[in-house]
Scaffold this active site. Sequence first.
Site, PDB file in Angstrom:
ATOM      1  CB  ALA A  54      13.003  36.000  62.588  1.00 34.92           C
ATOM      2  CG  LEU A 112      12.217  39.399  67.027  1.00 33.39           C
ATOM      3  CD1 LEU A 112      10.899  38.781  66.603  1.00 33.39           C
ATOM      4  CD2 LEU A 112      12.108  40.926  67.034  1.00 33.39           C
ATOM      5  CB  ALA A 158      17.553  33.398  67.656  1.00 28.42           C
ATOM      6  CD  GLU A 201       1.868  33.464  60.181  1.00 29.77           C
ATOM      7  OE1 GLU A 201       1.251  32.950  59.255  1.00 29.77           O
ATOM      8  OE2 GLU A 201       2.215  34.664  60.168  1.00 29.77           O
ATOM      9  CB  CYS A 258       7.812  31.410  69.164  1.00 22.48           C
ATOM     10  SG  CYS A 258       6.526  30.803  68.082  1.00 22.48           S
ATOM     11  CE  LYS A 303       8.431  31.548  63.659  1.00 25.16           C
ATOM     12  NZ  LYS A 303       7.131  30.999  63.620  1.00 25.16           N
ATOM     13  CB  ALA A 325       3.637  39.001  67.626  1.00 32.42           C
ATOM     14  CB  THR A 335       8.408  27.057  64.637  1.00 33.90           C
ATOM     15  OG1 THR A 335       7.618  28.213  64.559  1.00 33.90           O
ATOM     16  CG2 THR A 335       9.866  27.428  64.617  1.00 33.90           C
ATOM     17  CE  LYS A 383       2.404  40.067  72.620  1.00 37.33           C
ATOM     18  NZ  LYS A 383       2.776  39.947  71.185  1.00 37.33           N
TER      19      LYS A 383
HETATM   20  C1  UDX Z   1       7.056  35.911  68.606  1.00 36.10           C
HETATM   21  C2  UDX Z   1       7.550  36.677  67.362  1.00 36.10           C
HETATM   22  O1  UDX Z   1       7.450  38.087  67.614  1.00 36.10           O
HETATM   23  C3  UDX Z   1       6.725  36.293  66.139  1.00 36.10           C
HETATM   24  O2  UDX Z   1       7.248  36.935  64.972  1.00 36.10           O
HETATM   25  C4  UDX Z   1       6.785  34.772  65.970  1.00 36.10           C
HETATM   26  O3  UDX Z   1       5.968  34.384  64.876  1.00 36.10           O
HETATM   27  C5  UDX Z   1       6.329  34.066  67.225  1.00 36.10           C
HETATM   28  O4  UDX Z   1       7.104  34.510  68.349  1.00 36.10           O
HETATM   29  P1  UDX Z   1       4.998  36.149  70.284  1.00 36.10           P
HETATM   30  O5  UDX Z   1       5.732  35.164  71.115  1.00 36.10           O
HETATM   31  O6  UDX Z   1       3.567  35.899  69.972  1.00 36.10           O
HETATM   32  O7  UDX Z   1       5.724  36.317  68.856  1.00 36.10           O
HETATM   33  O8  UDX Z   1       5.078  37.600  70.980  1.00 36.10           O
HETATM   34  P2  UDX Z   1       6.181  38.755  71.055  1.00 36.10           P
HETATM   35  O9  UDX Z   1       5.483  40.038  70.865  1.00 36.10           O
HETATM   36  O10 UDX Z   1       7.351  38.513  70.185  1.00 36.10           O
HETATM   37  O11 UDX Z   1       6.632  38.697  72.584  1.00 36.10           O
HETATM   38  C6  UDX Z   1       7.379  37.619  73.120  1.00 36.10           C
HETATM   39  C7  UDX Z   1       7.720  37.882  74.568  1.00 36.10           C
HETATM   40  O12 UDX Z   1       8.715  38.890  74.700  1.00 36.10           O
HETATM   41  C8  UDX Z   1       6.535  38.352  75.422  1.00 36.10           C
HETATM   42  O13 UDX Z   1       6.559  37.713  76.669  1.00 36.10           O
HETATM   43  C9  UDX Z   1       6.775  39.832  75.546  1.00 36.10           C
HETATM   44  O14 UDX Z   1       6.160  40.368  76.685  1.00 36.10           O
HETATM   45  C10 UDX Z   1       8.294  39.866  75.630  1.00 36.10           C
HETATM   46  N1  UDX Z   1       8.861  41.163  75.243  1.00 36.10           N
HETATM   47  C11 UDX Z   1       8.736  41.625  73.963  1.00 36.10           C
HETATM   48  C12 UDX Z   1       9.544  41.916  76.188  1.00 36.10           C
HETATM   49  O15 UDX Z   1       9.671  41.513  77.339  1.00 36.10           O
HETATM   50  N2  UDX Z   1      10.092  43.110  75.814  1.00 36.10           N
HETATM   51  C13 UDX Z   1       9.988  43.607  74.542  1.00 36.10           C
HETATM   52  O16 UDX Z   1      10.521  44.705  74.285  1.00 36.10           O
HETATM   53  C14 UDX Z   1       9.281  42.833  73.591  1.00 36.10           C
END
Ligand code: UDX
Length: 457
Positions: free
Chosen positions: A222, A226, A224, A160, A275, A219, A163, A131, A338
């Site tokens: 997306a 989420l 931001a 990429e 990320c 990237k 997750a 990224t 997570k």
């Molecule tokens: C994220 C993006 O989802 C992925 O597309 C990108 O390539 C990299 O960053 P990642 O960080 O691996 O992936 O995990 P993700 O499942 O997105 O969770 C990120 C954090 O948010 C975790 O700490 C998770 O526990 C938290 N989370 C997620 C919540 O607290 N609540 C939710 O509803 C979803």
Amino acid sequence: MDYKKNILCIGAGYVGGPTMAMIAYKCPQYKVTLVDINSQRIEAWNSDQLPIFEPGLDSIVKTCKGKNLFFSTNIESEIKKNDIIFVAVNTPTKDYGVGAGMAADLQYFEKTARQIVACAETSKIIIEKSTLPVKSAQVLERILEASDSNVQFDVLSNPEFLAEGTAMNDLENPDRVLIGSRETEAGIRARNELVEIYANWVPKDRIITSNIWSSELSKLIANAFLAQRVSSINAVSALCEVTRADVTEVANAVGMDSRIGSKFLQASVGFGGSCFKKDILNLVYICRSYGLNEPADYWEQVIKINQYQQDRFVFSMIRSMFNTLAGRKICLFGAAFKANTDDTRESPAISIAKRLVEEKAHVVVTDPRALNNFEKNLIDYPIEYEDDPYIAANAAHAIGIITEWDIYKSLDYEKIYRSMVKPAFIFDGRNIIDRQHLFKIGFNVFAIGKPELTHYK
Ligand code: UDX
Ligand code: ADP
């Protein structure tokens, strides 16, 4: 053996490793090689004890290793041998100089670009997987163009979206694969070459192409969006607690609106991972550098709420445990950011453990996978580590659930309660336990965005 294509990836970490393993698995006709400057990591990839834990990765690596998937530290000779090169080196937030704490640190990326220039004897397609801030492709192009040789370089952006914890499924069935390129003849030729690789298993309508800047920016955006959803529901959780609404019920009702959708509305102790924070800080920095202060403030708030949520968790412990944690044993269930990963980068467990130590609590951390990585973040902190959650919670005053590992849902909480100091407290930072059941056992129960259940008169 003669392979149809030779593919190299520089950087064998959480992104490069699983992504290349999937390409090798789906394309036995290609040879895929991963290189890394970290020789220990490469040794681990070549052993039975992989350097990262990702469900499903082990078996795919086992199937392909030595056949069409190879790991090496010979970066220079591999650059010479391969004409399709993915770059998946780390790009953490800069912790020095201009943009410290905000901008991406491009030193590893820049070094890689120079190394490619120095070694390349034939034309190369260079694919950005890390990224990166928008316009990094231009940086790469400029370094590559500055070489005297007449070797041709085409730079593509292929962010990429996997997750951690679900990486293998995300790679096998991606919502989309995005490939950004220059709109020149050479750029489009390079792009088609990469489309051909993914088309081995990804339906064509899921492989989308764009200009290179849109791809890089997508990237960041997306991630931001989420992270923004998590911060939104976490902000609501604070309001739920004071009004005695239940955040799960609110999220359910809100998420059933198909325009909103139900995913990423799980209130928590805060988001972590390599990320979200990094990419948003990066986005904020880019906005500010263009004088766009309001958009910068807007996105920055997502990070502030995330910090607020972690602070709130500790405040709630202090307040409900009679305003002092000094000398009291507090057990944290979970160190990973997570479930289903051993990665602890930006895990809320880090800031929470530090805060608890500052309150002079006796902190014990347990986790089924992530303790080794976690310890490295907290070298100077007097924290105890214990693999077994029952031993970790023995004689504790409180338990804080930080990671939503399945095992924490089905522990024998009666046994745990009996071993704890009374009154016993549990703080569920992931809303995974049956609150009423634990309350009946005798715990004082606190959960994110839920009415508290206490035995006080
Ligand atoms: C994220 C993006 O989802 C992925 O597309 C990108 O390539 C990299 O960053 P990642 O960080 O691996 O992936 O995990 P993700 O499942 O997105 O969770 C990120 C954090 O948010 C975790 O700490 C998770 O526990 C938290 N989370 C997620 C919540 O607290 N609540 C939710 O509803 C979803
Ligand atoms: P990510 O989650 O982005 O994959 P990681 O830190 O897990 O991040 O992986 C990045 C990998 O890139 C690390 O293993 C690191 O050693 C490697 N790396 C960094 N700089 C270089 C370089 N110049 N050449 C080769 N590998 C590098």
